[in-house]
Scaffold this active site. Structure first.
Site, PDB file in Angstrom:
ATOM      1  N   GLY A  29      -0.060  53.901 126.388  1.00  8.90           N
ATOM      2  CA  GLY A  29      -0.932  52.848 126.915  1.00  8.90           C
ATOM      3  C   GLY A  29      -0.551  52.535 128.369  1.00  8.90           C
ATOM      4  O   GLY A  29      -1.404  52.445 129.260  1.00  8.90           O
ATOM      5  N   HIS A  30       0.763  52.412 128.615  1.00  4.52           N
ATOM      6  CA  HIS A  30       1.218  52.179 129.996  1.00  4.52           C
ATOM      7  C   HIS A  30       0.885  53.386 130.877  1.00  4.52           C
ATOM      8  O   HIS A  30       0.527  53.240 132.047  1.00  4.52           O
ATOM      9  CB  HIS A  30       2.746  51.975 130.030  1.00  4.52           C
ATOM     10  CG  HIS A  30       3.227  50.750 129.324  1.00  4.52           C
ATOM     11  ND1 HIS A  30       3.966  50.796 128.170  1.00  4.52           N
ATOM     12  CD2 HIS A  30       3.078  49.430 129.616  1.00  4.52           C
ATOM     13  CE1 HIS A  30       4.262  49.566 127.783  1.00  4.52           C
ATOM     14  NE2 HIS A  30       3.733  48.719 128.628  1.00  4.52           N
TER      15      HIS A  30
END
Ligand code: PAF
Length: 251
Positions: free
Chosen positions: A34-35
């Protein structure tokens, strides 16, 4: 070569030498895909990409949660390098909080709903540290995941209210193949809990009403903090064992 800067003053000295548009991805580390999505987006839209890693104590209402927050510096550094991040701001508490948190940023309405209603002071901590980070990094664009939709909305509101020359860019939630929203907290789920966790997404996308969703999750063994519909979005927070998970979807 990636720069790792451990104090606001070292960072500012480096920042002064940069040319072009700066894109910023603030994180608390324990980076996951996600990051990585935020970093890739920042890389594709800016000349310079800055990542911050700081587990911000003032946003934890639960000391045990803060203590247990995963720290994976070596892997984080590798991910940053692999995605051509230019610099990591990796500060320590005394330098981020020279005032020892005497000064804070507070929003008085929306921050009392949803997560704010269950985590006293959480959004004061988030807004205060993001204000500090924005002032140190001075980015033109900053990237936030929609998984933390309330956080992203409050940060957008802060930027507008204080006339900060920064564009807040929302990035869609990244999910596992079974629907579970990617989160650093997923690492703390036991194998059985990990199997149950995708029920959160499944339930909020299929239940007719928020009440129905809350009932099904409770029946499945989750300790539900809330399932709430606001506007065209459904928000959920639920505990599975010792781990608190949040998610939201458009309805
Ligand atoms: O979403 C997070 O990781 C944190 O709340 C943030 C925005 C980095 C502030 O500490």
């Amino acid at each position: 070569m990636i720069e790792v800067l451990r104090s606001p003053s070292d960072f500012k000295a480096w920042r002064q030498k940069q040319k072009g548009q700066v894109g910023f991805v603030p994180t608390m580390g324990a980076l996951h895909s996600g990051h990585e999505e935020l970093i890739k987006r920042a890389r594709s839209e800016n000349d310079v990409v800055v990542l911050s890693i700081f587990v911000n104590p003032t946003q934890f209402d639960d000391a045990a949660d803060f203590e247990k927050y995963p720290a994976t510096w070596e892997q984080d550094l590798e991910m940053a390098k692999a995605n051509n991040v230019d610099a990591i701001l990796y500060p320590r508490y005394p330098e981020m909080y020279p005032d020892n948190y005497r000064y804070k940023v507070t929003e008085k309405e929306y921050s009392n709903l949803l997560d704010g209603a269950h985590r006293p002071g959480h959004f004061d901590g988030v807004l205060s540290v993001v204000m500090k980070l924005f002032n140190i990094v001075a980015p033109q664009k900053a990237y936030f995941g929609e998984k933390d939709f309330q956080q992203m909305t409050l940060i957008k509101g802060m930027v507008e209210s204080f006339f900060m020359p920064i564009e807040v860019v929302p990035v869609a939630t990244v999910r596992e193949s079974d629907g579970l929203a990617k989160s650093s907290r997923n690492m703390r789920l036991t194998p059985t809990e990990r199997e149950q966790a995708p029920l959160i997404y499944k339930t909020i996308t299929t239940a007719k009403t928020a009440e129905d969703a809350a009932k099904s999750l409770s029946a499945a063994g989750f300790k539900v903090d809330y399932v709430t519909d606001i506007g065209n979005r459904r928000y959920v927070a639920a505990h599975l064992g010792a781990v608190r998970l949040i998610d939201n979807v458009q309805i």
